[in-house]
Scaffold this motif. Structure first.
Motif, PDB file in Angstrom:
ATOM      1  N   ALA A  25       0.843  -1.200   0.000  1.00  0.00           N
ATOM      2  CA  ALA A  25       0.000   0.000   0.000  1.00  0.00           C
ATOM      3  C   ALA A  25       0.878   1.249   0.000  1.00  0.00           C
ATOM      4  O   ALA A  25       2.027   1.211   0.438  1.00  0.00           O
ATOM      5  N   GLY A  26       0.338   2.354  -0.469  1.00  0.00           N
ATOM      6  CA  GLY A  26       1.057   3.614  -0.421  1.00  0.00           C
ATOM      7  C   GLY A  26       0.920   4.463  -1.663  1.00  0.00           C
ATOM      8  O   GLY A  26       1.027   5.672  -1.602  1.00  0.00           O
ATOM      9  N   GLY A  27       0.712   3.830  -2.805  1.00  0.00           N
ATOM     10  CA  GLY A  27       0.520   4.594  -4.041  1.00  0.00           C
ATOM     11  C   GLY A  27       1.690   5.500  -4.346  1.00  0.00           C
ATOM     12  O   GLY A  27       2.840   5.068  -4.373  1.00  0.00           O
ATOM     13  N   THR A  28       1.409   6.783  -4.561  1.00  0.00           N
ATOM     14  CA  THR A  28       2.464   7.737  -4.895  1.00  0.00           C
ATOM     15  C   THR A  28       3.407   7.994  -3.731  1.00  0.00           C
ATOM     16  O   THR A  28       4.415   8.670  -3.893  1.00  0.00           O
ATOM     17  N   TRP A  29       3.102   7.451  -2.567  1.00  0.00           N
ATOM     18  CA  TRP A  29       3.952   7.631  -1.393  1.00  0.00           C
ATOM     19  C   TRP A  29       4.963   6.500  -1.227  1.00  0.00           C
ATOM     20  O   TRP A  29       5.668   6.450  -0.236  1.00  0.00           O
ATOM     21  N   ILE A  30       5.044   5.582  -2.188  1.00  0.00           N
ATOM     22  CA  ILE A  30       6.046   4.515  -2.134  1.00  0.00           C
ATOM     23  C   ILE A  30       7.318   5.030  -2.792  1.00  0.00           C
ATOM     24  O   ILE A  30       7.318   5.399  -3.965  1.00  0.00           O
ATOM     25  N   HIS A  31       8.406   5.049  -2.040  1.00  0.00           N
ATOM     26  CA  HIS A  31       9.677   5.507  -2.586  1.00  0.00           C
ATOM     27  C   HIS A  31      10.267   4.430  -3.482  1.00  0.00           C
ATOM     28  O   HIS A  31      10.310   3.256  -3.129  1.00  0.00           O
TER      29      HIS A  31
END
Length: 102
Positions: free
Chosen positions: A45-51
């Motif tokens: 999970a995380g979408g655009t927040w996954i580095h």
């Protein structure tokens, strides 16, 4: 048409990014659905927040084309629920998220 007496017992949320997470939390807080299921194409999970330290080259922009013309079709699993390998197709711009962001 659904009558006012019909109870919808489950709901699906497509995507476990920031919006999907907020939607799941809000629906859970309503305490109305018996089952809330979240579907995510990435491995977490995380979408655009996954580095992603190496996102690779940006996909080409193809104005005027529909997603169904650009994206590879995914196989529909024969049994649900299931876990599938993440879809590695990426036609979106790279994320601006950096490693030390918390």
């Amino acid at each position: 048409m659904i009558s006012s007496q019909t109870r919808i017992e489950s709901v699906a949320i497509i995507g476990a990014g920031p919006s999907g997470a907020i939607a799941a939390a809000a629906l859970k807080a309503e305490n109305y659905f018996d089952r809330i299921r979240v579907f995510e194409r990435r491995e977490t999970a995380g979408g655009t927040w996954i580095h992603d330290p190496d996102p690779g080259p940006a996909a080409p922009v193809e104005p005027g084309k529909l997603p169904s013309e650009i994206d590879a079709h995914l196989d529909i699993p024969s049994n649900l629920p299931t876990t599938t390998l993440p879809d590695r197709t990426n036609r979106w711009a790279t994320t601006p998220v950096y490693d030390s962001l918390r």
